[in-house]
Design a protein around this motif. Structure first.
Motif, PDB file in Angstrom:
ATOM      1  N   ILE A 117       0.856  -1.186   0.000  1.00  0.00           N
ATOM      2  CA  ILE A 117       0.000   0.000   0.000  1.00  0.00           C
ATOM      3  C   ILE A 117       0.896   1.241   0.000  1.00  0.00           C
ATOM      4  O   ILE A 117       1.818   1.364   0.809  1.00  0.00           O
ATOM      5  CB  ILE A 117      -0.922   0.021   1.230  1.00  0.00           C
ATOM      6  N   VAL A 118       0.656   2.141  -0.939  1.00  0.00           N
ATOM      7  CA  VAL A 118       1.425   3.388  -1.014  1.00  0.00           C
ATOM      8  C   VAL A 118       0.453   4.556  -0.939  1.00  0.00           C
ATOM      9  O   VAL A 118      -0.473   4.657  -1.748  1.00  0.00           O
ATOM     10  CB  VAL A 118       2.247   3.470  -2.323  1.00  0.00           C
ATOM     11  N   GLU A 119       0.622   5.402   0.087  1.00  0.00           N
ATOM     12  CA  GLU A 119      -0.255   6.567   0.237  1.00  0.00           C
ATOM     13  C   GLU A 119       0.498   7.817  -0.198  1.00  0.00           C
ATOM     14  O   GLU A 119       1.647   8.032   0.198  1.00  0.00           O
ATOM     15  CB  GLU A 119      -0.694   6.714   1.690  1.00  0.00           C
ATOM     16  N   ILE A 120      -0.199   8.634  -0.997  1.00  0.00           N
ATOM     17  CA  ILE A 120       0.425   9.861  -1.499  1.00  0.00           C
ATOM     18  C   ILE A 120      -0.508  11.023  -1.204  1.00  0.00           C
ATOM     19  O   ILE A 120      -1.731  10.909  -1.340  1.00  0.00           O
ATOM     20  CB  ILE A 120       0.697   9.744  -3.015  1.00  0.00           C
ATOM     21  N   GLY A 121       0.066  12.124  -0.754  1.00  0.00           N
ATOM     22  CA  GLY A 121      -0.770  13.281  -0.453  1.00  0.00           C
ATOM     23  C   GLY A 121       0.061  14.544  -0.384  1.00  0.00           C
ATOM     24  O   GLY A 121       1.264  14.535  -0.641  1.00  0.00           O
ATOM     25  N   ALA A 122      -0.628  15.638  -0.028  1.00  0.00           N
ATOM     26  CA  ALA A 122       0.069  16.930   0.025  1.00  0.00           C
ATOM     27  C   ALA A 122      -0.624  17.854   1.011  1.00  0.00           C
ATOM     28  O   ALA A 122      -1.809  17.697   1.299  1.00  0.00           O
ATOM     29  CB  ALA A 122       0.094  17.566  -1.352  1.00  0.00           C
ATOM     30  N   PHE A 123       0.140  18.774   1.556  1.00  0.00           N
ATOM     31  CA  PHE A 123      -0.427  19.853   2.371  1.00  0.00           C
ATOM     32  C   PHE A 123       0.467  21.083   2.222  1.00  0.00           C
ATOM     33  O   PHE A 123       1.603  20.968   1.744  1.00  0.00           O
ATOM     34  CB  PHE A 123      -0.543  19.429   3.842  1.00  0.00           C
ATOM     35  N   THR A 124      -0.060  22.261   2.584  1.00  0.00           N
ATOM     36  CA  THR A 124       0.772  23.461   2.455  1.00  0.00           C
ATOM     37  C   THR A 124       1.360  23.812   3.815  1.00  0.00           C
ATOM     38  O   THR A 124       0.762  23.571   4.862  1.00  0.00           O
ATOM     39  CB  THR A 124      -0.035  24.663   1.939  1.00  0.00           C
ATOM     40  N   LYS A 125       2.559  24.363   3.758  1.00  0.00           N
ATOM     41  CA  LYS A 125       3.229  24.811   4.976  1.00  0.00           C
ATOM     42  C   LYS A 125       4.038  26.041   4.608  1.00  0.00           C
ATOM     43  O   LYS A 125       4.927  25.965   3.752  1.00  0.00           O
ATOM     44  CB  LYS A 125       4.130  23.693   5.495  1.00  0.00           C
ATOM     45  N   TYR A 173       4.084   0.951   3.989  1.00  0.00           N
ATOM     46  CA  TYR A 173       4.000   0.118   5.202  1.00  0.00           C
ATOM     47  C   TYR A 173       5.002  -1.018   5.077  1.00  0.00           C
ATOM     48  O   TYR A 173       4.713  -2.158   5.430  1.00  0.00           O
ATOM     49  CB  TYR A 173       2.558  -0.378   5.381  1.00  0.00           C
ATOM     50  N   GLY A 174       6.181  -0.669   4.582  1.00  0.00           N
ATOM     51  CA  GLY A 174       7.187  -1.687   4.273  1.00  0.00           C
ATOM     52  C   GLY A 174       8.179  -1.918   5.394  1.00  0.00           C
ATOM     53  O   GLY A 174       7.870  -1.745   6.580  1.00  0.00           O
ATOM     54  N   ALA A 175       9.405  -2.247   4.990  1.00  0.00           N
ATOM     55  CA  ALA A 175      10.444  -2.684   5.933  1.00  0.00           C
ATOM     56  C   ALA A 175      10.877  -1.579   6.887  1.00  0.00           C
ATOM     57  O   ALA A 175      11.276  -1.853   8.019  1.00  0.00           O
ATOM     58  CB  ALA A 175      11.653  -3.191   5.156  1.00  0.00           C
ATOM     59  N   GLY A 176      10.809  -0.322   6.431  1.00  0.00           N
ATOM     60  CA  GLY A 176      11.258   0.781   7.277  1.00  0.00           C
ATOM     61  C   GLY A 176      12.748   0.738   7.539  1.00  0.00           C
ATOM     62  O   GLY A 176      13.459  -0.146   7.052  1.00  0.00           O
ATOM     63  N   PHE A 177      13.231   1.720   8.303  1.00  0.00           N
ATOM     64  CA  PHE A 177      14.648   1.698   8.673  1.00  0.00           C
ATOM     65  C   PHE A 177      14.798   2.266  10.067  1.00  0.00           C
ATOM     66  O   PHE A 177      13.892   2.911  10.599  1.00  0.00           O
ATOM     67  CB  PHE A 177      15.493   2.470   7.655  1.00  0.00           C
ATOM     68  N   ASP A 178      15.946   1.991  10.638  1.00  0.00           N
ATOM     69  CA  ASP A 178      16.250   2.457  11.989  1.00  0.00           C
ATOM     70  C   ASP A 178      16.629   3.933  11.920  1.00  0.00           C
ATOM     71  O   ASP A 178      17.578   4.295  11.235  1.00  0.00           O
ATOM     72  CB  ASP A 178      17.414   1.621  12.532  1.00  0.00           C
ATOM     73  N   MET A 179      15.859   4.774  12.625  1.00  0.00           N
ATOM     74  CA  MET A 179      16.078   6.222  12.536  1.00  0.00           C
ATOM     75  C   MET A 179      17.476   6.645  13.009  1.00  0.00           C
ATOM     76  O   MET A 179      17.912   7.752  12.729  1.00  0.00           O
ATOM     77  CB  MET A 179      15.005   6.978  13.334  1.00  0.00           C
ATOM     78  N   GLN A 180      18.198   5.748  13.714  1.00  0.00           N
ATOM     79  CA  GLN A 180      19.541   6.153  14.162  1.00  0.00           C
ATOM     80  C   GLN A 180      20.531   6.253  12.999  1.00  0.00           C
ATOM     81  O   GLN A 180      21.591   6.839  13.136  1.00  0.00           O
ATOM     82  CB  GLN A 180      20.069   5.219  15.252  1.00  0.00           C
ATOM     83  N   TYR A 181      20.151   5.682  11.834  1.00  0.00           N
ATOM     84  CA  TYR A 181      21.012   5.803  10.658  1.00  0.00           C
ATOM     85  C   TYR A 181      20.500   6.870   9.691  1.00  0.00           C
ATOM     86  O   TYR A 181      20.897   6.920   8.534  1.00  0.00           O
ATOM     87  CB  TYR A 181      21.116   4.457   9.932  1.00  0.00           C
ATOM     88  N   TYR A 182      19.584   7.710  10.200  1.00  0.00           N
ATOM     89  CA  TYR A 182      18.927   8.699   9.347  1.00  0.00           C
ATOM     90  C   TYR A 182      19.934   9.551   8.571  1.00  0.00           C
ATOM     91  O   TYR A 182      19.727   9.877   7.400  1.00  0.00           O
ATOM     92  CB  TYR A 182      18.034   9.606  10.201  1.00  0.00           C
ATOM     93  N   ASP A 183      21.056   9.928   9.235  1.00  0.00           N
ATOM     94  CA  ASP A 183      22.070  10.795   8.606  1.00  0.00           C
ATOM     95  C   ASP A 183      22.610  10.224   7.305  1.00  0.00           C
ATOM     96  O   ASP A 183      23.074  10.957   6.446  1.00  0.00           O
ATOM     97  CB  ASP A 183      23.244  11.019   9.565  1.00  0.00           C
ATOM     98  N   LYS A 184      22.567   8.889   7.195  1.00  0.00           N
ATOM     99  CA  LYS A 184      23.134   8.248   5.999  1.00  0.00           C
ATOM    100  C   LYS A 184      22.115   8.126   4.867  1.00  0.00           C
ATOM    101  O   LYS A 184      22.477   7.783   3.747  1.00  0.00           O
ATOM    102  CB  LYS A 184      23.640   6.847   6.344  1.00  0.00           C
ATOM    103  N   LEU A 234      11.031   0.648  12.039  1.00  0.00           N
ATOM    104  CA  LEU A 234      11.360  -0.671  11.510  1.00  0.00           C
ATOM    105  C   LEU A 234      10.127  -1.556  11.447  1.00  0.00           C
ATOM    106  O   LEU A 234       9.365  -1.648  12.411  1.00  0.00           O
ATOM    107  CB  LEU A 234      12.432  -1.330  12.386  1.00  0.00           C
ATOM    108  N   GLU A 235       9.959  -2.179  10.295  1.00  0.00           N
ATOM    109  CA  GLU A 235       8.852  -3.123  10.036  1.00  0.00           C
ATOM    110  C   GLU A 235       7.476  -2.463  10.021  1.00  0.00           C
ATOM    111  O   GLU A 235       6.472  -3.134   9.812  1.00  0.00           O
ATOM    112  CB  GLU A 235       8.866  -4.296  11.034  1.00  0.00           C
ATOM    113  N   GLU A 236       7.408  -1.147  10.266  1.00  0.00           N
ATOM    114  CA  GLU A 236       6.109  -0.459  10.248  1.00  0.00           C
ATOM    115  C   GLU A 236       5.931   0.335   8.950  1.00  0.00           C
ATOM    116  O   GLU A 236       4.823   0.481   8.446  1.00  0.00           O
ATOM    117  CB  GLU A 236       5.986   0.509  11.436  1.00  0.00           C
ATOM    118  N   GLY A 237       7.030   0.874   8.456  1.00  0.00           N
ATOM    119  CA  GLY A 237       6.946   1.636   7.213  1.00  0.00           C
ATOM    120  C   GLY A 237       7.645   2.971   7.296  1.00  0.00           C
ATOM    121  O   GLY A 237       8.144   3.367   8.348  1.00  0.00           O
TER     122      GLY A 237
END
Lengths: 344, 146
Positions: free
Chosen positions: A257-265, A276-287, A328-331
């Motif tokens: 499932i892929v959700e796409i949307g937009a909002f203004t800021k 809602y896929g494999a996700g990643f560990d936010m501690q490696y976000y910099d990479k 992780l594992e949530e998306g």
């Protein structure tokens, strides 16, 4: 008999006496007058003395005022000279600024020429890299394929596996070269900004996405998308990379499932692609957005690690931002912002 | 050597690319009437029956010309330019082959009148597919027109 002469003389004397009396009276009168006049003169004198004093006082005052004026005059002259000096300085400063401006302009021209020449060097570098690096890899891949096809019967299974590994690796090397060149091209490409109908663009990306052989068909849930300004072909690449990533990393889930949307800021439109896929560990976000950086193994999810680097470069070239949230594992949800289209 | 009935003229300086291209064409059954030259100068000699091709019949033109873009002496682009400015041979379709989609080559080739442009893929499967496309292209061309 009175002497006539004497009589006459007496008469004369009497006359004279009368005259003297008159003269005396006259003198007395004159004396009086003179005294009166003297008194008057004394008064007048006093008046004059007073007037004199006043005049002297005034003269003194004038002398003081004169001195003051002379002083003020001097001050004014001094000030005038100072103003002339300041004026000269200003003129000099203006000349300096003009000179600096001229120098700056020349410097800009020189730098631009330098940059253009570096750009040309880079272009010819990429050209020869893509030509000369791809050719030998193509030969390795081609000859190995020949070995595999023509000598299959001679080699055992392990031998065939080795050949397949060579084929796979050379293919990967080719992809790496192509991706790296695409990435370096981005920095040089002129950004042509126009209004983009995002609904239309995202739809065309969905239609063009390569259909996976697996039976799991991605389900897109797309909210109405606000238009933005940008370079259509570059922004299309951003959508392609984010959407194919969303699909790729959902591969081992029951459904994609892929959700796409937009909002203004503020002055920006923010778009998001959520999976809602494999996700990643936010501690490696910099990479996450680094060139050739990967957070998953090649065995788990194939890739060269250039897709998100391209996304970031394109968005930055549009003065936008790109960021992500994941578990992780949530998306994962990727966001990117673009300048809102001008309502002129 | 007999240069009669040559249907595809193929100019490629890289021994490896030539072998792989010819093999792929062979597998598609199209290479029996192919002639391989190793640079642009030789391609022009062939077309204009000069040098070692002096004995060739100048009235026989190949039905399809494949030119590698980057070749020593005379490049594929220069050969293309010559062909497309010569009224006698201009109508022969020319397919350009290149290692890269970088650089100004693609636009230049089309501007000069190239009929097709193929970036040689690294992967031999894709390479085979690309060459097969040339074969199909050639097959359509060699069908007698009504």
């Amino acid at each position: 008999m009175p002497d006539p002469t004497l009589t006459f003389k007496n008469g004369e004397k009497e006359k004279r006496a009368a005259e003297l009396i008159i003269a005396n009276k006259e003198m007395a009168f004159q004396n009086e007058e003179k005294e009166k006049r003297a008194a008057e003169l004394i008064v007048a004198n006093k008046e004059l003395a007073f007037q004199n004093e006043e005049k002297e006082k005034r003269a003194q005052e004038l002398a003081i005022a004169n001195k003051e004026l002379a002083f003020q005059n001097k001050e004014k002259e001094k000030r005038a000279q100072e103003l002339i000096a300041a004026n000269n300085e200003l003129k000099k400063a203006q000349d300096d600024i003009r000179k600096l401006n001229d120098e700056l302009e020349q410097k800009v021209i020189d730098r631009t020429a330098q940059l253009e020449s570096v750009n040309k060097d880079l272009e010819s570098f990429s050209y020869s890299v893509s030509h000369d690096l791809r050719a030998p890899i193509r030969a390795i891949n081609g000859y190995t394929s020949i070995l595999k096809e023509d000598y299959e019967g001679i080699l055992d299974e392990a031998g065939i596996d080795v050949l397949q590994a060579i084929i796979d690796n050379s293919r990967k090397m080719g992809n790496l070269i192509d991706d790296l060149l695409a990435f370096s091209k981005l920095g040089r490409k002129q950004v042509t900004v126009s209004e983009i109908d995002m609904n239309d663009l995202v739809q065309s990306v969905i239609e063009e996405l390569p259909k996976d052989a697996s039976d799991c068909v991605p389900v897109f849930s797309i909210a109405p998308l606000i238009p933005a300004s940008g370079d259509r072909s570059l922004i299309k690449q951003v959508w392609i990379n984010l959407m194919s990533n969303a699909i790729k990393y959902s591969r081992y889930k029951k459904e994609i499932i892929v959700e796409i949307g937009a909002f203004t800021k503020d002055q920006f439109v923010v778009y998001y692609v959520k999976d809602y896929g494999a996700g990643f560990d936010m501690q490696y976000y910099d990479k996450l957005f680094g060139v050739f950086q990967r957070l998953h193994s090649q065995e788990e999810f194939e890739g060269t690690g250039i897709g998100l680097a391209i996304v970031q470069k394109v968005v930055h070239r549009h003065q936008g931002m790109v960021w992500a949230e994941s578990e992780l594992e949530e998306g994962t949800t990727f966001y990117f912002s673009l300048p809102q289209q001008n309502n002129t | 050597m007999n240069y009669e009935n040559i249907e595809i003229l193929f100019a490629e300086d890289s021994k490896d690319d030539a072998l792989l291209t010819i093999r792929a064409l062979n597998k598609s059954g199209f290479s029996n009437k192919l002639h391989h030259v190793i640079d642009g100068a030789e391609a022009l000699d062939f077309i204009y029956c000069r040098g070692k091709y002096a004995g060739r019949n100048p009235k026989e033109f190949p039905k399809l010309i494949l030119l590698d873009v980057k070749m020593p002496k005379v490049s594929g682009i220069e050969v293309l330019e010559k062909i497309k400015s010569d009224p006698l041979i201009r109508s022969v379709p020319v397919v350009m082959l290149t290692s890269s989609n970088e650089g100004p080559d693609i636009e230049r080739c089309f501007a000069l009148g190239a009929n097709s442009y193929i970036v040689k893929p690294v992967d031999s499967d894709n390479f085979f597919k690309a060459v097969k496309e040339i074969g199909v292209y050639w097959m359509i061309l060699s069908q007698p027109s009504n």
